[in-house]
Design an enzyme around this catalytic site. Structure first.
Site, PDB file in Angstrom:
ATOM      1  N   HIS A 126      -1.204  -0.138 -10.044  1.00  0.00           N
ATOM      2  CA  HIS A 126      -1.827  -1.169  -9.204  1.00  0.00           C
ATOM      3  C   HIS A 126      -2.195  -2.408 -10.028  1.00  0.00           C
ATOM      4  CE1 HIS A 126      -3.783  -1.216  -4.986  1.00  0.00           C
ATOM      5  NE2 HIS A 126      -3.591  -2.455  -5.366  1.00  0.00           N
ATOM      6  N   ARG A 164       0.858  -1.184   0.000  1.00  0.00           N
ATOM      7  CA  ARG A 164       0.000   0.000   0.000  1.00  0.00           C
ATOM      8  C   ARG A 164       0.889   1.228   0.000  1.00  0.00           C
ATOM      9  NH1 ARG A 164      -3.123  -3.280  -1.218  1.00  0.00           N
ATOM     10  NH2 ARG A 164      -5.197  -3.750  -0.356  1.00  0.00           N
ATOM     11  N   GLU A 195      -3.060   7.750  -4.574  1.00  0.00           N
ATOM     12  CA  GLU A 195      -3.216   6.873  -5.730  1.00  0.00           C
ATOM     13  C   GLU A 195      -4.506   7.254  -6.450  1.00  0.00           C
ATOM     14  OE1 GLU A 195      -2.003   2.412  -5.908  1.00  0.00           O
ATOM     15  OE2 GLU A 195      -4.164   2.456  -5.466  1.00  0.00           O
TER      16      GLU A 195
END
Length: 323
Positions: A281, A234, A262
């Site tokens: 991602h 993360r 993000e």
């Protein structure tokens, strides 16, 4: 889940297999669960198969699903979706996180391999002419630091130990004892020592209030010159601006599949640096890999209706240590 997600994760043969165990709703639910058509389906639902884009299962939603007994998540983390009300109702929860782990491990190993070869710097210099051997020889990356003995972190350690590259693995994790780390094939050390001794640091800890900024400016400064940070966990675990400064100076390289925020703002330094690879991602199940999630979820439903133990069952007390 989103309609496009459902089409990719549950291909026709998987839906047919699922329909042999349960009576499926005519059309997969997508969009708000408070919509009248969704509420009508939820009223008779006993097993809810979820995926990316599933809204939180609030007390109001659960009240509309009085027969609900199980949630089978065809993706990784259930934290955005499973509320306290789910646990309080005694609903069984399962996640396909194991099926999603293998692609992340493969991505991480690829990043570690590229880092050990100095691939980013070599690629950046290629435009100016064929690099000398010293520039193509890569780093002496024999010590790899793994932050977090999570589901993925443990698999990464096993894969590193199984490779023939001669890696030595350091591990930091507050829930692991030195003996347990040794069984995994790693040496347990505090985070500052891990950063100071590792030429490549790879992050696999969960996103928790206490892990925000775990890889701080101070920790980044400890990584030796020429080192690399890999993050497939993360983005919030890493101080983004401090990392941008270290990479901007050329001292560190980075492979980032997650960032904080993000997505990164357009024009952010990390998106422009030749020694940083930022991907959107994609380390988890993508492309043909997403079928693994559907296969896992269908298997869980089959096991549930037969009264067999679930491979991906989660307990409420597990959540604080999970992604």
């Amino acid at each position: 889940m989103g309609a496009e997600v459902a089409d990719r994760v549950f291909v026709p043969e998987l839906r047919e297999r699922l329909a042999r165990s349960v009576r499926l709703a005519p059309v997969p639910l997508s969009g708000p669960l408070t919509a009248p058509e969704s509420l009508a389906v939820l009223a008779g639902t006993e097993i809810l198969v979820t995926g990316w884009e599933c809204p939180p299962l609030t007390p109001e939603i659960l009240a509309a699903a009085p027969r609900l007994r199980a949630v089978v998540h065809a993706a990784g983390s259930v934290k955005p979706m499973v509320t306290d009300a789910v646990w309080e109702r005694g609903v069984v929860v399962s996640s396909a996180a194991d099926a999603n782990a293998a692609p992340v491990v493969a991505f991480t190993l690829a990043a570690v391999t590229f880092a050990a070869k100095g691939a980013l710097s070599a690629a950046a210099g290629y435009a100016d002419g064929w690099p000398a051997f010293a520039a193509r020889a890569g780093a002496d990356a024999r010590v790899i630091g793994v932050i977090g003995a999570s589901r993925i972190g443990r698999r990464v350690i096993a894969a590193l130990r199984a490779s023939d590259a001669g890696f030595r693995v350091l591990l930091t994790d507050p829930y692991v004892t030195p003996a347990e780390a040794a069984e995994l094939g790693a040496e347990l050390v505090p985070l500052p020592e891990l950063c100071a001794r590792s030429s490549i640091v790879t992050v696999h800890a969960p996103q928790l209030p206490e892990t925000r900024g775990l890889v701080s400016a101070e920790m980044l400064r400890l990584i030796p010159d020429g080192g690399t940070l890999v993050n497939t966990a993360r983005g919030s675990l890493v101080d983004t601006e401090a990392l941008a400064r270290e990479c901007g100076s050329g001292r560190l390289d980075a492979f980032l599949d997650v960032t904080d925020p993000e997505p990164l703002p357009a024009g952010h330094a990390l998106l422009r640096l030749p020694n940083v690879l930022v991907t959107p991602h994609v380390a988890g199940a993508q492309g043909s890999e997403v079928r693994r999630l559907g296969e896992f979820a269908v298997g869980e439903v089959e096991r549930y209706v037969c009264g067999q133990p679930l491979r991906g069952r989660l307990l409420r007390e597990d959540l604080p240590r999970l992604a």
